[in-house]
Scaffold this active site. Structure first.
Site, short mmCIF file in Angstrom:
data_model
loop_
_atom_site.label_atom_id
_atom_site.label_comp_id
_atom_site.label_asym_id
_atom_site.label_seq_id
_atom_site.Cartn_x
_atom_site.Cartn_y
_atom_site.Cartn_z
CB SER A 100 -0.84 0.10 1.26
OG SER A 100 -1.25 -1.12 1.71
CG HIS A 102 -2.70 -0.93 -3.60
ND1 HIS A 102 -3.14 0.31 -3.20
CD2 HIS A 102 -2.79 -1.72 -2.50
CE1 HIS A 102 -3.48 0.26 -1.92
NE2 HIS A 102 -3.27 -0.96 -1.48
CD GLU A 107 -4.01 3.10 -5.87
OE1 GLU A 107 -4.15 4.33 -5.86
OE2 GLU A 107 -3.51 2.47 -4.91
CG ASN A 139 -3.70 3.64 1.07
OD1 ASN A 139 -4.87 3.68 1.46
ND2 ASN A 139 -3.04 2.51 0.96
N1 CAA Z 1 -15.92 -11.30 0.01
C1 CAA Z 1 -16.81 -11.40 -1.00
N2 CAA Z 1 -17.93 -10.65 -1.07
C2 CAA Z 1 -18.18 -9.81 -0.04
C3 CAA Z 1 -17.29 -9.66 1.05
C4 CAA Z 1 -16.12 -10.45 1.04
N3 CAA Z 1 -15.19 -10.36 2.02
N4 CAA Z 1 -17.79 -8.73 1.89
C5 CAA Z 1 -18.95 -8.32 1.35
N5 CAA Z 1 -19.17 -8.96 0.18
C6 CAA Z 1 -20.28 -8.75 -0.74
C7 CAA Z 1 -21.56 -9.29 -0.17
O1 CAA Z 1 -21.72 -10.67 -0.48
C8 CAA Z 1 -22.60 -8.43 -0.85
O2 CAA Z 1 -22.84 -8.88 -2.18
P1 CAA Z 1 -24.32 -8.78 -2.83
O3 CAA Z 1 -24.71 -7.35 -2.72
O4 CAA Z 1 -24.10 -9.25 -4.25
O5 CAA Z 1 -25.13 -9.72 -2.02
C9 CAA Z 1 -21.91 -7.06 -0.99
O6 CAA Z 1 -20.49 -7.34 -0.90
C10 CAA Z 1 -22.31 -6.14 0.11
O7 CAA Z 1 -22.03 -6.78 1.34
P2 CAA Z 1 -22.98 -6.73 2.63
O8 CAA Z 1 -24.40 -6.56 2.21
O9 CAA Z 1 -22.64 -7.88 3.52
O10 CAA Z 1 -22.46 -5.47 3.42
P3 CAA Z 1 -22.34 -3.98 2.99
O11 CAA Z 1 -23.41 -3.56 2.04
O12 CAA Z 1 -22.16 -3.27 4.27
O13 CAA Z 1 -20.95 -3.91 2.17
C11 CAA Z 1 -18.62 -3.59 2.04
C12 CAA Z 1 -19.75 -4.35 2.71
C13 CAA Z 1 -18.53 -4.03 0.55
C14 CAA Z 1 -17.34 -3.98 2.74
C15 CAA Z 1 -18.91 -2.04 2.10
O14 CAA Z 1 -19.19 -1.67 3.41
C16 CAA Z 1 -17.80 -1.19 1.58
O15 CAA Z 1 -17.61 -1.00 0.39
N6 CAA Z 1 -16.97 -0.64 2.52
C17 CAA Z 1 -15.82 0.19 2.18
C18 CAA Z 1 -14.65 -0.70 1.86
C19 CAA Z 1 -13.43 0.08 1.49
O16 CAA Z 1 -13.38 1.29 1.50
N7 CAA Z 1 -12.37 -0.66 1.16
C20 CAA Z 1 -11.08 -0.09 0.83
C21 CAA Z 1 -10.26 -0.07 2.07
S1 CAA Z 1 -8.69 0.65 1.78
C22 CAA Z 1 -7.77 -0.62 1.20
O17 CAA Z 1 -8.15 -1.74 1.10
C23 CAA Z 1 -6.42 -0.27 0.74
C24 CAA Z 1 -5.34 -0.16 1.68
O18 CAA Z 1 -4.21 -0.16 1.20
C25 CAA Z 1 -5.51 0.01 3.12
#
Ligand code: CAA
Length: 298
Positions: free
Chosen positions: A133, A154, A166, A204
Site C-alpha cells: 500500500s 494494489h 492501482e 492511500n
Molecule cells: N468477500 C466477497 N464478497 C463480499 C465480502 C467479502 N469479504 N464482503 C462483502 N461482500 C459482498 C456481499 O456478499 C454483498 O454482495 P451482494 O450485494 O451481491 O449480495 C456485498 O459485498 C455487500 O455486502 P454486505 O451486504 O454484507 O455489506 P455492505 O453492504 O455493508 O458492504 C462492504 C460491505 C462491501 C465492505 C462495504 O461496506 C464497503 O464497500 N466498505 C468500504 C470498503 C473500502 O473502503 N475498502 C477499501 C479499504 S482501503 C484498502 O483496502 C487499501 C489499503 O491499502 C488500506
C-alpha cells in the site's frame, strides 16, 4: 479446467498470464487468490507455515460458501474454484508462474528478502507485482535482476468486491510489463488506475489523512464515534464511516502505512495520532482482534 466452469465472466482482456503465484494468504493475499481462481486462473498460493496456509484457505472457503448460500455460485463452481488453487509453503513452487503477486507483511526488509529468493527460483520472463500500500516498489525491484518486469498491483479490501486496482509503474517498469499487469487486472473484472511509485499511490495518499483526521476529531471530542461515522455515511454517501473503515482495514495496518508515509513526506497530515498508536500498542486492531473503535463478537 475450462473457463466456463467458473461463475465469473470469462477473461475478456487478452493476457499471456495463465498461472499466478500469490505470496501471502492473509486478508489481501487470500482475496487475490479467491478472485484469480474464480476467474479461471491457475493459482499457486504460498504461506510461510502450514498453520497460516490453513487459516487463509479456510477464510477463502468460508467466502465461497457465503457466495453459494447467497445463490451467487453453485457448489460445483465453488469446488471448481478451489481446484484451481495449489497450496504450498515452498517458494520453489512459484518456478513456473507467469506472474507472482506478493502480499506478505508490510515490511521492506521482509519484502526484499522474499524477492531476492523469488528471483532465483522464478522463470526469467515472469513478472513480479507487489500489493504493497505504501512501500517503495523501486526498492523491492532493486534486489532482483528484473527491474523491467516489476510493478505494483494494489488491490482493495474486500478484493472480490472492490472494483479498483492501482497499477504502479516505477521508472524501470517496461511498457510490456505495464500492459500485461493492466490486462491481468482487467481480466479479473477490475477497473485500473495508473500511479507512479510514490508512497500511498492515489488512494492511500488521500484516504490515510482522512482516516487519521477522523481519529483526531474523536481525540478532540468533536463528536462521538457513532456521530463521526454517521456524518460521513449519511452526509457524504460513504459505505462506511472512517472509524468503521479503520476497524475494517485494521488499525495496525493503517498505523504502519501512516508511519511509512510520514517518514517519506515529513508532513503532519500523515502523522499517526497518539490515540491510534495507543490502541495499536494495546492490541486493538479492529475487527480482526475483536476490538477497535467498536467491539465485535466471535
Ligand atoms: N468477500 C466477497 N464478497 C463480499 C465480502 C467479502 N469479504 N464482503 C462483502 N461482500 C459482498 C456481499 O456478499 C454483498 O454482495 P451482494 O450485494 O451481491 O449480495 C456485498 O459485498 C455487500 O455486502 P454486505 O451486504 O454484507 O455489506 P455492505 O453492504 O455493508 O458492504 C462492504 C460491505 C462491501 C465492505 C462495504 O461496506 C464497503 O464497500 N466498505 C468500504 C470498503 C473500502 O473502503 N475498502 C477499501 C479499504 S482501503 C484498502 O483496502 C487499501 C489499503 O491499502 C488500506
Amino acid at each position: 479446467m475450462t473457463m466456463t466452469q467458473t461463475l465469473e465472466q470469462p477473461k475478456t482482456a487478452s493476457t499471456r498470464i495463465q498461472k499466478v503465484g500469490v505470496a501471502g494468504c492473509g486478508l489481501m493475499g487470500g482475496g487475490i487468490v479467491e478472485t484469480a481462481a474464480s476467474f479461471g486462473f491457475q493459482v499457486v498460493v504460498r504461506e510461510v507455515s502450514q498453520a497460516l496456509l490453513d487459516k487463509g484457505m479456510s477464510r477463502i472457503e468460508k467466502s465461497l460458501d457465503r457466495a453459494v448460500e447467497k445463490g451467487k455460485r453453485t457448489r460445483e463452481q465453488k469446488e471448481a474454484t478451489l481446484a484451481q488453487i495449489h497450496r504450498t509453503t515452498q517458494i520453489k513452487d512459484f518456478a513456473d508462474c507467469d506472474l507472482v503477486m506478493e502480499a506478505i507483511i508490510e515490511n521492506i526488509d521482509e519484502k526484499r528478502a522474499f524477492y531476492t529468493e523469488l528471483d532465483r527460483v522464478a522463470k526469467k520472463e515472469a513478472i513480479f507485482a507487489s500489493n504493497t500500500s505504501s512501500l517503495s516498489i523501486t526498492e523491492m525491484a532493486a534486489v532482483t535482476g528484473r527491474r523491467d518486469r516489476f510493478c505494483g498491483l494494489h488491490f482493495f479490501n474486500p478484493v472480490p468486491v472492490m472494483k479498483l486496482v492501482e497499477v504502479v509503474r516505477t521508472i524501470d517498469t517496461s511498457d510490456d510489463t505495464y500492459r500485461e499487469a493492466m490486462a491481468f487486472a482487467k481480466a479479473l473484472g477490475k477497473t485500473v488506475v495508473t500511479a507512479k511509485d510514490s508512497p500511498g499511490f492515489v488512494v492511500n495518499l488521500l484516504l490515510v489523512p482522512y482516516l487519521l483526521d477522523a481519529v483526531r476529531a474523536l481525540e478532540k471530542g468533536v463528536a462521538t464515534r457513532e456521530d463521526i461515522d454517521a456524518g460521513m455515511k449519511l452526509g457524504c454517501g460513504h459505505p462506511m464511516g472512517p472509524l468503521e473503515l479503520l476497524d475494517f482495514v485494521g488499525l495496525d495496518t493503517t498505523y504502519y502505512i501512516a508511519e511509512i508515509m510520514f517518514s517519506e513526506f515529513k508532513d503532519g497530515r500523515y502523522a499517526a495520532p497518539p490515540l491510534l498508536k495507543q490502541m495499536v500498542k494495546a492490541g486493538y486492531f479492529g475487527r480482526k482482534s475483536g476490538r477497535g473503535f467498536y467491539e465485535y463478537q466471535g
